[in-house]
Write an enzyme that holds these catalytic residues in place. Structure first.
Site, PDB file in Angstrom:
ATOM      1  CB  CYS A 109      -7.591   6.654   1.374  1.00  0.00           C
ATOM      2  SG  CYS A 109      -6.374   6.299   2.629  1.00  0.00           S
ATOM      3  CG  HIS A 250      -5.456   8.358  -1.682  1.00  0.00           C
ATOM      4  ND1 HIS A 250      -5.439   9.315  -0.701  1.00  0.00           N
ATOM      5  CD2 HIS A 250      -4.920   7.234  -1.132  1.00  0.00           C
ATOM      6  CE1 HIS A 250      -4.920   8.802   0.396  1.00  0.00           C
ATOM      7  NE2 HIS A 250      -4.602   7.541   0.164  1.00  0.00           N
ATOM      8  CG  ASN A 280      -2.115   8.191   2.700  1.00  0.00           C
ATOM      9  OD1 ASN A 280      -3.162   8.831   2.779  1.00  0.00           O
ATOM     10  ND2 ASN A 280      -2.088   6.895   2.463  1.00  0.00           N
TER      11      ASN A 280
HETATM   12  O1  UT7 Z   1      -3.842   5.162   1.757  1.00  0.00           O
HETATM   13  C1  UT7 Z   1      -4.137   3.820   1.472  1.00  0.00           C
HETATM   14  C2  UT7 Z   1      -3.285   3.357   0.459  1.00  0.00           C
HETATM   15  N1  UT7 Z   1      -1.942   3.127   0.974  1.00  0.00           N
HETATM   16  C3  UT7 Z   1      -1.052   2.829   0.120  1.00  0.00           C
HETATM   17  O2  UT7 Z   1      -1.392   2.842  -1.042  1.00  0.00           O
HETATM   18  C4  UT7 Z   1       0.335   2.403   0.525  1.00  0.00           C
HETATM   19  C5  UT7 Z   1       0.755   1.268  -0.364  1.00  0.00           C
HETATM   20  N2  UT7 Z   1       2.070   0.740  -0.156  1.00  0.00           N
HETATM   21  C6  UT7 Z   1       3.204   1.432  -0.369  1.00  0.00           C
HETATM   22  O3  UT7 Z   1       3.159   2.604  -0.652  1.00  0.00           O
HETATM   23  C7  UT7 Z   1       4.519   0.698  -0.338  1.00  0.00           C
HETATM   24  O4  UT7 Z   1       4.282  -0.691  -0.306  1.00  0.00           O
HETATM   25  C8  UT7 Z   1       5.416   1.097   0.856  1.00  0.00           C
HETATM   26  C9  UT7 Z   1       5.964   2.517   0.673  1.00  0.00           C
HETATM   27  C10 UT7 Z   1       4.633   0.995   2.140  1.00  0.00           C
HETATM   28  C11 UT7 Z   1       6.619   0.143   0.949  1.00  0.00           C
HETATM   29  O5  UT7 Z   1       7.332   0.133  -0.264  1.00  0.00           O
HETATM   30  P1  UT7 Z   1       7.833  -1.265  -0.886  1.00  0.00           P
HETATM   31  O6  UT7 Z   1       8.642  -0.944  -2.061  1.00  0.00           O
HETATM   32  O7  UT7 Z   1       6.609  -2.108  -1.071  1.00  0.00           O
HETATM   33  O8  UT7 Z   1       8.784  -1.801   0.256  1.00  0.00           O
HETATM   34  P2  UT7 Z   1       8.675  -3.188   1.026  1.00  0.00           P
HETATM   35  O9  UT7 Z   1       7.506  -3.172   1.968  1.00  0.00           O
HETATM   36  O10 UT7 Z   1       8.777  -4.299   0.057  1.00  0.00           O
HETATM   37  O11 UT7 Z   1      10.011  -3.142   1.850  1.00  0.00           O
HETATM   38  C12 UT7 Z   1      11.294  -3.245   1.213  1.00  0.00           C
HETATM   39  C13 UT7 Z   1      12.340  -3.214   2.287  1.00  0.00           C
HETATM   40  C14 UT7 Z   1      12.101  -4.218   3.415  1.00  0.00           C
HETATM   41  O12 UT7 Z   1      13.353  -4.728   3.813  1.00  0.00           O
HETATM   42  P3  UT7 Z   1      13.826  -6.204   3.340  1.00  0.00           P
HETATM   43  O13 UT7 Z   1      12.763  -7.139   3.834  1.00  0.00           O
HETATM   44  O14 UT7 Z   1      13.872  -6.123   1.838  1.00  0.00           O
HETATM   45  O15 UT7 Z   1      15.147  -6.346   3.982  1.00  0.00           O
HETATM   46  C15 UT7 Z   1      11.536  -3.363   4.532  1.00  0.00           C
HETATM   47  O16 UT7 Z   1      11.810  -3.897   5.807  1.00  0.00           O
HETATM   48  O17 UT7 Z   1      12.375  -1.934   2.890  1.00  0.00           O
HETATM   49  C16 UT7 Z   1      12.290  -2.076   4.314  1.00  0.00           C
HETATM   50  N3  UT7 Z   1      11.582  -0.906   4.846  1.00  0.00           N
HETATM   51  C17 UT7 Z   1      12.205   0.232   5.138  1.00  0.00           C
HETATM   52  N4  UT7 Z   1      13.504   0.577   5.085  1.00  0.00           N
HETATM   53  C18 UT7 Z   1      13.839   1.825   5.460  1.00  0.00           C
HETATM   54  C19 UT7 Z   1      10.250  -0.756   5.066  1.00  0.00           C
HETATM   55  N5  UT7 Z   1      10.012   0.480   5.531  1.00  0.00           N
HETATM   56  C20 UT7 Z   1      11.207   1.113   5.583  1.00  0.00           C
HETATM   57  C21 UT7 Z   1      11.605   2.403   5.969  1.00  0.00           C
HETATM   58  N6  UT7 Z   1      12.914   2.713   5.882  1.00  0.00           N
HETATM   59  N7  UT7 Z   1      10.731   3.324   6.380  1.00  0.00           N
END
Ligand code: UT7
Length: 328
Positions: A109, A250, A280
């Site tokens: 990225c 980004h 992204n």
């Molecule tokens: O390009 C390189 C840079 N990349 C990035 O910067 C990405 C960085 N990370 C992020 O943008 C975020 O961490 C995400 C968007 C990937 C995830 O957001 P989050 O607020 O950190 O969510 P999380 O991973 O803590 O997940 C929260 C919940 C989980 O469920 P439980 O364990 O709380 O029951 C996940 O299983 O959301 C669940 N989950 C989803 N639910 C519905 C994860 N993905 C999804 C989904 N739809 N697509």
């Protein structure tokens, strides 16, 4: 930077459509990432094809012909093929001269910022007057379409910039900062498909050639490192954040961008975003956002613009530039 061009595939994949394929919802994707749709390239539409369209637009806007280009650098983490470089395939598609260097930069990225710096340094020290820097990605080819934690985030596209040497003082790239931390590589990576683990029937069945990410950790690091990189490059150039007309971060997650803006104490009105429509797109993300900001009149001749990125590697980079539109 003399001109910029972009290309995004026609096909739009909406959150609603994705919700029929994996256990997710439009609401979750929008509130957790800010994305509503992303573009998906067709089977014969590869980074070199998207890059050729973006570069063609940049050349046309610059009023230049392919033979005017002295150097081509392509930033991509999804090259058309393992080798040769996507830059060489793009050179042939664009009909660039055969006596020029063409190579890829693999910085995920942060690729466009790395590639811009490499091209600019080569122009400063070598015989190159005009460079084409391209960020082109087909992330849909490395995403695991069964992994809801990543497949909702990424999209395809390309952007290209024409860099040109100028005698005008104080314009173009004013300052730059690049960094990397390979000890955290596993936070965002693809384990198989390279020479360490060539693809096997089993690895393909287990989708080990797909992108894997520890989203939470990457999120925290992205905020801290992007804000810090902005502050350091501004300090290096003796410029305050108030003087910057536009920050182009980004485009990974709107919450990351809001947190960076908050840390820098800069309003979101100076952080134009387009991730809602493209997701992204890795190395294509900065040129796609930069071109849109310029096209919408958010960046004008003489403005200070700060590009900042963070991604797999881990890698990061920030570039401060003064936007200059030469009269042809
Ligand atoms: O390009 C390189 C840079 N990349 C990035 O910067 C990405 C960085 N990370 C992020 O943008 C975020 O961490 C995400 C968007 C990937 C995830 O957001 P989050 O607020 O950190 O969510 P999380 O991973 O803590 O997940 C929260 C919940 C989980 O469920 P439980 O364990 O709380 O029951 C996940 O299983 O959301 C669940 N989950 C989803 N639910 C519905 C994860 N993905 C999804 C989904 N739809 N697509």
């Amino acid at each position: 930077m003399r001109a910029i061009g972009v290309h995004a595939p026609e096909r739009r994949l909406t959150n609603a459509e994705l919700s029929t394929q994996v256990d997710t919802s439009d609401e979750w994707i929008r509130t957790r990432s800010g994305i509503t749709e992303r573009r998906i390239a067709g089977p014969g539409e590869n980074p070199s094809d998207m890059g050729a369209k973006a570069a063609g637009q940049a050349l046309q806007r610059a009023g230049l012909r392919p033979e005017d280009i002295d150097l081509l650098v392509v930033a991509t983490m999804t090259p058309d093929v393992p080798f040769p470089a996507t830059a060489c395939l793009l050179q042939a598609k664009l009909g660039l001269r055969k006596d020029i260097p063409c190579f890829d930069v693999a910085a995920a990225c942060s690729g466009f910022i790395y590639a811009t710096q490499v091209a600019s340094d080569m122009m400063r020290s070598g015989d190159y007057r005009r460079a084409l820097v391209v960020g082109a990605e087909k992330l849909s080819s490395v995403v695991d379409w069964q992994d809801r934690s990543t497949c909702v985030l990424f999209g395809d596209g390309a952007g290209a910039a024409v860099l040109e040497k100028t005698d005008v003082k104080g314009v173009g790239l004013l300052g730059n900062l690049l960094g990397a931390d390979g000890s955290n590589a596993e936070l965002l990576h693809c384990t198989d498909g390279g020479s360490a683990f060539p693809p096997t029937e089993e690895s393909v069945r287990e989708r080990r050639h797909c992108l894997r990410m520890n989203g939470k950790e990457v999120f925290k690091l992205a905020v801290r490192v992007m804000a810090d990189s902005c502050e350091r490059v501004l300090a290096k150039c003796g410029v305050s954040s108030d003087q910057v007309a536009c920050f182009i971060p980004h485009q990974a997650n709107i919450r990351i961008i809001e947190a960076v803006a908050d840390q820098l104490k800069v309003g979101m009105d100076r952080f134009p975003t387009n991730l809602d429509r493209f997701g992204n797109t890795s190395a294509a993300s900065i040129p796609l956002a930069l071109e849109e900001a310029w096209r919408n009149g958010r960046i004008r001749h003489g403005d200070l613009v700060l590009l900042v990125a963070f991604g797999a590697g881990l890698t990061w980079g920030a570039t401060l530039l003064r936007w200059h539109e030469p009269k042809n």
